[in-house]
Write a protein that holds these residues in place. Structure first.
Motif, PDB file in Angstrom:
ATOM      1  N   ALA A  66      25.507  48.002  36.677  1.00  0.00           N
ATOM      2  CA  ALA A  66      26.497  47.589  37.780  1.00  0.00           C
ATOM      3  C   ALA A  66      27.967  47.242  37.068  1.00  0.00           C
ATOM      4  O   ALA A  66      28.842  47.450  37.665  1.00  0.00           O
ATOM      5  CB  ALA A  66      26.059  46.352  38.204  1.00  0.00           C
ATOM      6  N   GLU A  67      28.004  46.976  35.907  1.00  0.00           N
ATOM      7  CA  GLU A  67      28.989  46.421  35.169  1.00  0.00           C
ATOM      8  C   GLU A  67      29.737  47.825  34.817  1.00  0.00           C
ATOM      9  O   GLU A  67      31.157  47.942  34.967  1.00  0.00           O
ATOM     10  CB  GLU A  67      28.771  45.773  33.854  1.00  0.00           C
ATOM     11  CG  GLU A  67      28.259  44.390  34.094  1.00  0.00           C
ATOM     12  CD  GLU A  67      27.919  43.481  32.713  1.00  0.00           C
ATOM     13  OE1 GLU A  67      28.003  44.349  31.497  1.00  0.00           O
ATOM     14  OE2 GLU A  67      27.398  42.469  32.714  1.00  0.00           O
ATOM     15  N   LYS A  68      29.247  48.753  34.209  1.00  0.00           N
ATOM     16  CA  LYS A  68      30.012  50.141  33.918  1.00  0.00           C
ATOM     17  C   LYS A  68      30.346  50.706  35.310  1.00  0.00           C
ATOM     18  O   LYS A  68      31.628  51.147  35.462  1.00  0.00           O
ATOM     19  CB  LYS A  68      28.710  51.022  33.556  1.00  0.00           C
ATOM     20  CG  LYS A  68      28.583  50.952  32.181  1.00  0.00           C
ATOM     21  CD  LYS A  68      27.526  51.962  31.591  1.00  0.00           C
ATOM     22  CE  LYS A  68      27.345  51.624  30.019  1.00  0.00           C
ATOM     23  NZ  LYS A  68      26.348  52.501  29.555  1.00  0.00           N
ATOM     24  N   ALA A  69      29.615  50.562  36.683  1.00  0.00           N
ATOM     25  CA  ALA A  69      30.136  50.801  37.877  1.00  0.00           C
ATOM     26  C   ALA A  69      31.314  50.219  38.292  1.00  0.00           C
ATOM     27  O   ALA A  69      32.405  50.917  38.829  1.00  0.00           O
ATOM     28  CB  ALA A  69      28.955  50.764  38.946  1.00  0.00           C
ATOM     29  N   LYS A  70      31.438  49.109  37.846  1.00  0.00           N
ATOM     30  CA  LYS A  70      32.616  48.191  38.437  1.00  0.00           C
ATOM     31  C   LYS A  70      33.831  48.769  37.407  1.00  0.00           C
ATOM     32  O   LYS A  70      35.046  48.813  38.045  1.00  0.00           O
ATOM     33  CB  LYS A  70      32.314  46.700  38.207  1.00  0.00           C
ATOM     34  CG  LYS A  70      31.553  45.949  39.116  1.00  0.00           C
ATOM     35  CD  LYS A  70      31.669  44.648  38.979  1.00  0.00           C
ATOM     36  CE  LYS A  70      30.711  43.643  40.040  1.00  0.00           C
ATOM     37  NZ  LYS A  70      30.722  42.367  40.013  1.00  0.00           N
ATOM     38  N   GLU A  71      33.410  48.847  36.231  1.00  0.00           N
ATOM     39  CA  GLU A  71      34.494  49.427  35.233  1.00  0.00           C
ATOM     40  C   GLU A  71      35.026  50.656  35.751  1.00  0.00           C
ATOM     41  O   GLU A  71      36.225  50.957  35.952  1.00  0.00           O
ATOM     42  CB  GLU A  71      34.162  49.424  33.923  1.00  0.00           C
ATOM     43  CG  GLU A  71      33.909  48.126  33.369  1.00  0.00           C
ATOM     44  CD  GLU A  71      33.270  48.108  31.842  1.00  0.00           C
ATOM     45  OE1 GLU A  71      33.320  49.188  31.409  1.00  0.00           O
ATOM     46  OE2 GLU A  71      32.743  47.041  31.286  1.00  0.00           O
ATOM     47  N   ASN A  72      34.239  51.656  36.166  1.00  0.00           N
ATOM     48  CA  ASN A  72      34.623  52.793  36.517  1.00  0.00           C
ATOM     49  C   ASN A  72      35.685  52.704  37.837  1.00  0.00           C
ATOM     50  O   ASN A  72      36.439  53.533  37.961  1.00  0.00           O
ATOM     51  CB  ASN A  72      33.374  53.879  36.695  1.00  0.00           C
ATOM     52  CG  ASN A  72      32.984  54.223  35.408  1.00  0.00           C
ATOM     53  OD1 ASN A  72      33.349  54.279  34.506  1.00  0.00           O
ATOM     54  ND2 ASN A  72      31.371  54.463  35.474  1.00  0.00           N
ATOM     55  N   ASN A  95      40.642  53.045  40.452  1.00  0.00           N
ATOM     56  CA  ASN A  95      41.570  52.284  41.389  1.00  0.00           C
ATOM     57  C   ASN A  95      43.014  52.498  40.685  1.00  0.00           C
ATOM     58  O   ASN A  95      44.102  52.703  41.218  1.00  0.00           O
ATOM     59  CB  ASN A  95      41.294  51.084  41.650  1.00  0.00           C
ATOM     60  CG  ASN A  95      40.069  50.948  42.876  1.00  0.00           C
ATOM     61  OD1 ASN A  95      39.873  52.075  43.512  1.00  0.00           O
ATOM     62  ND2 ASN A  95      39.264  50.010  42.815  1.00  0.00           N
ATOM     63  N   ASP A  96      42.708  52.188  39.374  1.00  0.00           N
ATOM     64  CA  ASP A  96      44.035  51.915  38.575  1.00  0.00           C
ATOM     65  C   ASP A  96      44.754  53.355  38.489  1.00  0.00           C
ATOM     66  O   ASP A  96      45.953  53.498  38.654  1.00  0.00           O
ATOM     67  CB  ASP A  96      43.818  51.606  37.072  1.00  0.00           C
ATOM     68  CG  ASP A  96      43.329  50.063  37.201  1.00  0.00           C
ATOM     69  OD1 ASP A  96      43.974  49.328  37.987  1.00  0.00           O
ATOM     70  OD2 ASP A  96      42.850  49.404  36.010  1.00  0.00           O
ATOM     71  N   ILE A  97      43.933  54.479  38.280  1.00  0.00           N
ATOM     72  CA  ILE A  97      44.669  55.750  38.204  1.00  0.00           C
ATOM     73  C   ILE A  97      45.123  56.312  39.406  1.00  0.00           C
ATOM     74  O   ILE A  97      46.058  56.875  39.568  1.00  0.00           O
ATOM     75  CB  ILE A  97      43.360  56.822  37.798  1.00  0.00           C
ATOM     76  CG1 ILE A  97      42.711  56.715  36.258  1.00  0.00           C
ATOM     77  CG2 ILE A  97      43.831  58.236  38.011  1.00  0.00           C
ATOM     78  CD1 ILE A  97      41.682  57.192  35.935  1.00  0.00           C
ATOM     79  N   ASP A  98      44.278  55.779  40.530  1.00  0.00           N
ATOM     80  CA  ASP A  98      44.984  56.258  41.972  1.00  0.00           C
ATOM     81  C   ASP A  98      46.156  55.433  42.014  1.00  0.00           C
ATOM     82  O   ASP A  98      47.091  56.090  42.761  1.00  0.00           O
ATOM     83  CB  ASP A  98      44.084  55.730  43.035  1.00  0.00           C
ATOM     84  CG  ASP A  98      42.663  56.527  43.063  1.00  0.00           C
ATOM     85  OD1 ASP A  98      42.687  57.784  42.502  1.00  0.00           O
ATOM     86  OD2 ASP A  98      41.819  56.051  43.596  1.00  0.00           O
ATOM     87  N   LYS A  99      46.397  54.187  41.760  1.00  0.00           N
ATOM     88  CA  LYS A  99      47.626  53.490  41.892  1.00  0.00           C
ATOM     89  C   LYS A  99      48.919  54.118  40.979  1.00  0.00           C
ATOM     90  O   LYS A  99      49.765  54.313  41.569  1.00  0.00           O
ATOM     91  CB  LYS A  99      47.552  52.099  41.338  1.00  0.00           C
ATOM     92  CG  LYS A  99      46.967  51.232  42.492  1.00  0.00           C
ATOM     93  CD  LYS A  99      46.424  49.693  41.640  1.00  0.00           C
ATOM     94  CE  LYS A  99      45.510  49.000  42.777  1.00  0.00           C
ATOM     95  NZ  LYS A  99      45.425  47.652  42.653  1.00  0.00           N
TER      96      LYS A  99
END
Length: 165
Positions: A145-151, A156-160
């Motif tokens: 779950a933590e890895k999924a959140k990080e990914n 999201n950062d890449i999209d921004k």
């Protein structure tokens, strides 16, 4: 008018004691509930050797098809048989197995601990192994779950960044 006890007869799966002094050996049998423990049986389903071998294993031999056939016909089981097959994985683990293991762990049941040590210590070890497996699974789920959140955050950062460019 006095009450009459229920004298119904039914089949039961039980352990019939064989062997000699200090070396028990059990046959897993189907018999009528009113017959003696080592008396005549309807059918022999298997055997159980409670004495550990040099590898610390206790052997159970069972005709699984006939066992489930008898259960389907409505044959009942004794508590030791339910516990044995619960530990083997054929049936759900009997609730008393957990309770006895917990009592032994806490040292509350010292009188029974000596008598049932050969049975319950394996139960306790099995209980602890299952507990560790569940903890490992829960830990791996948390990590995933933590890895999924990080990914997701990195995506999201890449999209921004791509929107800004």
């Amino acid at each position: 008018m006095p009450r009459i006890a229920d004298r119904s007869k039914f089949n039961i799966i039980r352990l019939a004691l064989h062997g000699c002094t200090n070396r028990p050996f059990y046959q897993i049998v189907v018999c009528r509930n009113r017959k003696p423990r080592d008396g005549p049986c309807i059918e022999r389903l298997g055997s159980y050797d409670p004495m550990p071998n040099k590898f610390g294993e206790r052997h159970v031999a069972l005709d699984v098809d006939r066992f489930f056939y008898n259960l389907a016909k409505g044959t009942k089981m004794t508590k030791p048989v339910e516990k044995l097959f619960g530990l083997s994985g054929l049936l759900p683990i009997h609730p008393m197995t957990y309770i006895e293991a917990e009592r032994l762990k806490q040292g509350k049941d010292q009188k029974r601990a000596g008598v049932l040590r050969h049975w319950n210590m394996d139960v306790f070890e099995y209980y602890e192994e299952q507990k560790k497996k569940v903890e490992k699974i829960e830990a791996s789920k948390k990590e995933a779950a933590e890895k999924a959140k990080e990914n997701e955050e990195s995506e999201n950062d890449i999209d921004k960044e791509s929107e800004i460019s």
